[in-house]
Motif scaffolding. Structure first.
Motif, PDB file in Angstrom:
ATOM      1  N   VAL A 111       2.208  39.736  56.500  1.00 50.12           N
ATOM      2  CA  VAL A 111       2.424  39.194  57.849  1.00 50.12           C
ATOM      3  C   VAL A 111       3.306  37.952  57.792  1.00 50.12           C
ATOM      4  CG1 VAL A 111       1.295  38.053  59.800  1.00 50.12           C
ATOM      5  CG2 VAL A 111       0.295  40.125  58.827  1.00 50.12           C
ATOM      6  N   GLN A 112       2.999  37.075  56.839  1.00 52.99           N
ATOM      7  CA  GLN A 112       3.767  35.832  56.731  1.00 52.99           C
ATOM      8  C   GLN A 112       5.196  36.104  56.264  1.00 52.99           C
ATOM      9  OE1 GLN A 112       2.438  33.444  58.064  1.00 52.99           O
ATOM     10  NE2 GLN A 112       3.421  31.545  57.435  1.00 52.99           N
ATOM     11  N   LYS A 113       5.362  37.134  55.447  1.00 53.82           N
ATOM     12  CA  LYS A 113       6.710  37.491  54.993  1.00 53.82           C
ATOM     13  C   LYS A 113       7.559  37.994  56.155  1.00 53.82           C
ATOM     14  CE  LYS A 113       6.772  38.434  50.064  1.00 53.82           C
ATOM     15  NZ  LYS A 113       7.051  39.456  49.031  1.00 53.82           N
ATOM     16  N   GLU A 114       6.928  38.719  57.061  1.00 60.44           N
ATOM     17  CA  GLU A 114       7.652  39.160  58.257  1.00 60.44           C
ATOM     18  C   GLU A 114       8.125  37.949  59.054  1.00 60.44           C
ATOM     19  OE1 GLU A 114       6.001  43.514  59.573  1.00 60.44           O
ATOM     20  OE2 GLU A 114       4.741  41.794  60.066  1.00 60.44           O
ATOM     21  N   TYR A 115       7.263  36.956  59.135  1.00 56.06           N
ATOM     22  CA  TYR A 115       7.621  35.716  59.831  1.00 56.06           C
ATOM     23  C   TYR A 115       8.740  34.996  59.084  1.00 56.06           C
ATOM     24  CZ  TYR A 115       6.871  31.372  62.463  1.00 56.06           C
ATOM     25  OH  TYR A 115       7.031  30.263  63.261  1.00 56.06           O
ATOM     26  N   LEU A 116       8.681  35.053  57.744  1.00 59.26           N
ATOM     27  CA  LEU A 116       9.729  34.425  56.938  1.00 59.26           C
ATOM     28  C   LEU A 116      11.077  35.100  57.180  1.00 59.26           C
ATOM     29  CD1 LEU A 116      10.487  32.357  54.717  1.00 59.26           C
ATOM     30  CD2 LEU A 116      10.043  34.165  53.041  1.00 59.26           C
ATOM     31  N   VAL A 117      11.068  36.425  57.252  1.00 57.32           N
ATOM     32  CA  VAL A 117      12.311  37.155  57.527  1.00 57.32           C
ATOM     33  C   VAL A 117      12.868  36.739  58.887  1.00 57.32           C
ATOM     34  CG1 VAL A 117      13.282  39.428  58.026  1.00 57.32           C
ATOM     35  CG2 VAL A 117      11.787  39.129  56.054  1.00 57.32           C
ATOM     36  N   GLN A 118      11.972  36.587  59.857  1.00 60.88           N
ATOM     37  CA  GLN A 118      12.399  36.136  61.187  1.00 60.88           C
ATOM     38  C   GLN A 118      13.046  34.755  61.109  1.00 60.88           C
ATOM     39  OE1 GLN A 118       9.296  36.027  64.231  1.00 60.88           O
ATOM     40  NE2 GLN A 118      10.319  34.308  65.222  1.00 60.88           N
ATOM     41  N   GLU A 122      16.944  33.546  61.795  1.00 56.81           N
ATOM     42  CA  GLU A 122      17.320  32.419  62.652  1.00 56.81           C
ATOM     43  C   GLU A 122      18.186  31.428  61.876  1.00 56.81           C
ATOM     44  OE1 GLU A 122      13.751  30.717  64.187  1.00 56.81           O
ATOM     45  OE2 GLU A 122      13.170  32.513  65.306  1.00 56.81           O
ATOM     46  N   PHE A 123      17.826  31.203  60.627  1.00 56.23           N
ATOM     47  CA  PHE A 123      18.599  30.340  59.735  1.00 56.23           C
ATOM     48  C   PHE A 123      20.018  30.892  59.585  1.00 56.23           C
ATOM     49  CE2 PHE A 123      18.584  28.857  54.963  1.00 56.23           C
ATOM     50  CZ  PHE A 123      19.771  28.170  55.173  1.00 56.23           C
ATOM     51  N   VAL A 124      20.100  32.203  59.335  1.00 51.96           N
ATOM     52  CA  VAL A 124      21.399  32.855  59.129  1.00 51.96           C
ATOM     53  C   VAL A 124      22.256  32.778  60.393  1.00 51.96           C
ATOM     54  CG1 VAL A 124      22.506  35.088  58.766  1.00 51.96           C
ATOM     55  CG2 VAL A 124      20.627  34.385  57.293  1.00 51.96           C
ATOM     56  N   ASP A 125      21.642  33.041  61.539  1.00 57.23           N
ATOM     57  CA  ASP A 125      22.389  32.970  62.799  1.00 57.23           C
ATOM     58  C   ASP A 125      22.931  31.557  63.033  1.00 57.23           C
ATOM     59  OD1 ASP A 125      21.904  35.630  63.287  1.00 57.23           O
ATOM     60  OD2 ASP A 125      20.205  35.271  64.634  1.00 57.23           O
ATOM     61  N   ALA A 126      22.092  30.569  62.732  1.00 57.12           N
ATOM     62  CA  ALA A 126      22.517  29.176  62.910  1.00 57.12           C
ATOM     63  C   ALA A 126      23.634  28.825  61.935  1.00 57.12           C
ATOM     64  CB  ALA A 126      21.326  28.238  62.711  1.00 57.12           C
ATOM     65  N   LEU A 127      23.540  29.342  60.715  1.00 56.43           N
ATOM     66  CA  LEU A 127      24.573  29.083  59.711  1.00 56.43           C
ATOM     67  C   LEU A 127      25.898  29.730  60.115  1.00 56.43           C
ATOM     68  CD1 LEU A 127      25.436  27.975  56.970  1.00 56.43           C
ATOM     69  CD2 LEU A 127      24.511  30.052  55.911  1.00 56.43           C
ATOM     70  N   ILE A 182      16.559  25.351  58.974  1.00 59.66           N
ATOM     71  CA  ILE A 182      16.340  25.263  57.525  1.00 59.66           C
ATOM     72  C   ILE A 182      14.952  24.706  57.235  1.00 59.66           C
ATOM     73  CG2 ILE A 182      17.038  24.068  55.411  1.00 59.66           C
ATOM     74  CD1 ILE A 182      19.928  24.275  56.375  1.00 59.66           C
ATOM     75  N   TYR A 183      14.575  23.652  57.951  1.00 62.52           N
ATOM     76  CA  TYR A 183      13.250  23.059  57.744  1.00 62.52           C
ATOM     77  C   TYR A 183      12.147  24.054  58.093  1.00 62.52           C
ATOM     78  CZ  TYR A 183      14.995  18.335  56.838  1.00 62.52           C
ATOM     79  OH  TYR A 183      15.603  17.240  56.279  1.00 62.52           O
ATOM     80  N   GLN A 184      12.338  24.823  59.161  1.00 62.83           N
ATOM     81  CA  GLN A 184      11.343  25.829  59.543  1.00 62.83           C
ATOM     82  C   GLN A 184      11.231  26.909  58.474  1.00 62.83           C
ATOM     83  OE1 GLN A 184      12.685  27.185  63.377  1.00 62.83           O
ATOM     84  NE2 GLN A 184      11.741  25.483  64.483  1.00 62.83           N
ATOM     85  N   PHE A 185      12.376  27.324  57.955  1.00 64.84           N
ATOM     86  CA  PHE A 185      12.401  28.335  56.895  1.00 64.84           C
ATOM     87  C   PHE A 185      11.655  27.838  55.655  1.00 64.84           C
ATOM     88  CE2 PHE A 185      14.662  29.491  52.939  1.00 64.84           C
ATOM     89  CZ  PHE A 185      14.337  30.838  52.879  1.00 64.84           C
ATOM     90  N   ILE A 186      11.927  26.607  55.257  1.00 62.01           N
ATOM     91  CA  ILE A 186      11.278  26.031  54.074  1.00 62.01           C
ATOM     92  C   ILE A 186       9.768  25.924  54.281  1.00 62.01           C
ATOM     93  CG2 ILE A 186      11.046  23.914  52.705  1.00 62.01           C
ATOM     94  CD1 ILE A 186      14.066  23.502  53.068  1.00 62.01           C
ATOM     95  N   GLU A 187       9.364  25.550  55.489  1.00 57.05           N
ATOM     96  CA  GLU A 187       7.932  25.413  55.788  1.00 57.05           C
ATOM     97  C   GLU A 187       7.205  26.748  55.625  1.00 57.05           C
ATOM     98  OE1 GLU A 187       4.981  23.956  59.447  1.00 57.05           O
ATOM     99  OE2 GLU A 187       7.152  24.049  59.735  1.00 57.05           O
ATOM    100  N   VAL A 188       7.784  27.810  56.176  1.00 54.87           N
ATOM    101  CA  VAL A 188       7.156  29.131  56.074  1.00 54.87           C
ATOM    102  C   VAL A 188       7.171  29.618  54.626  1.00 54.87           C
ATOM    103  CG1 VAL A 188       7.270  31.540  56.821  1.00 54.87           C
ATOM    104  CG2 VAL A 188       7.762  29.714  58.443  1.00 54.87           C
TER     105      VAL A 188
END
Length: 207
Positions: A111-118, A122-127, A182-188
């Protein structure tokens, strides 16, 4: 002496960022496939646990009947058999309990990995947005520089300067969003690392 940074260097960075976006998307796709496999694995563990539970109920029925017959000396039931069956049932109970803990840990990670992919998407879109905005800023800066070299009319130059300021603000906003993502990605990602430790701790030696 530090090398001189040119517009070409910044454009190259934007190009490299776009390549990074491409590689991130490939990784996200591979991770999504892996998550699907982990979910299937969890389903198979659940099925196995259910089968083991049914088996153990049958074991208990057999044990109960053996204990009833064991009261008669001519029943061909040895105390050793009863003892061994009890041990098997207990081991199965322990295994089911341990497997349920393991199963829950796997599900939590999936479940958490699915959230990580999400969050990665978002990280990729922002980049990707930053890379595009960076290119826009550099190209507009080059336009302003060329205009200054041509000594064009001051009003026209002011318009170009304003346009440069506008695209710079757009870039700054995009970069701020990227940093947030990026910070959200690192947190997850860190949360998943903690879940892996929990999964490791859930594994017990069962014979």
């Amino acid at each position: 002496m530090s090398p001189i940074i040119t517009h070409e260097d910044e454009l190259e960075l934007a190009k490299m960022e776009k390549e990074l976006v491409s590689q991130f998307k490939k990784l996200a796709k591979a991770q999504s496939a892996l998550i699907g496999s982990q979910k299937k694995y969890a389903e198979n563990i659940a099925k196995m646990n259910n089968s083991r539970d049914i088996l153990n109920r049958t074991f208990r029925d057999v044990l109960k009947q053996m204990q009833t017959l064991a009261r008669e000396h001519r029943s061909n039931i040895k105390d050793e058999e009863v003892k061994l069956y009890k041990e098997i049932i207990q081991k199965n109970d322990d295994f089911i309990k341990g497997n349920n803990t393991y199963l829950n840990a796997i599900k939590d990670i999936a479940v958490q990995k699915e959230y990580l992919v999400q969050k990665k998407e978002e990280f990729v879109d922002a980049l990707a947005e930053v890379a595009d905005r960076r290119s826009n800023v550099i190209k507009k800066a080059l336009d302003v520089e060329k205009a200054k070299n041509k000594l064009i009319d001051g009003d026209k130059l002011n318009i170009l300067d304003q346009q440069l300021n506008d695209v710079q603000r757009e870039f700054d906003r995009a970069r701020d969003i990227l940093l947030k993502k990026i910070y959200q990605f690192i947190e997850v990602r860190d949360e998943i690392n903690a879940l892996w430790i929990k999964l490791k701790d859930s594994i017990t030696e069962l014979n």
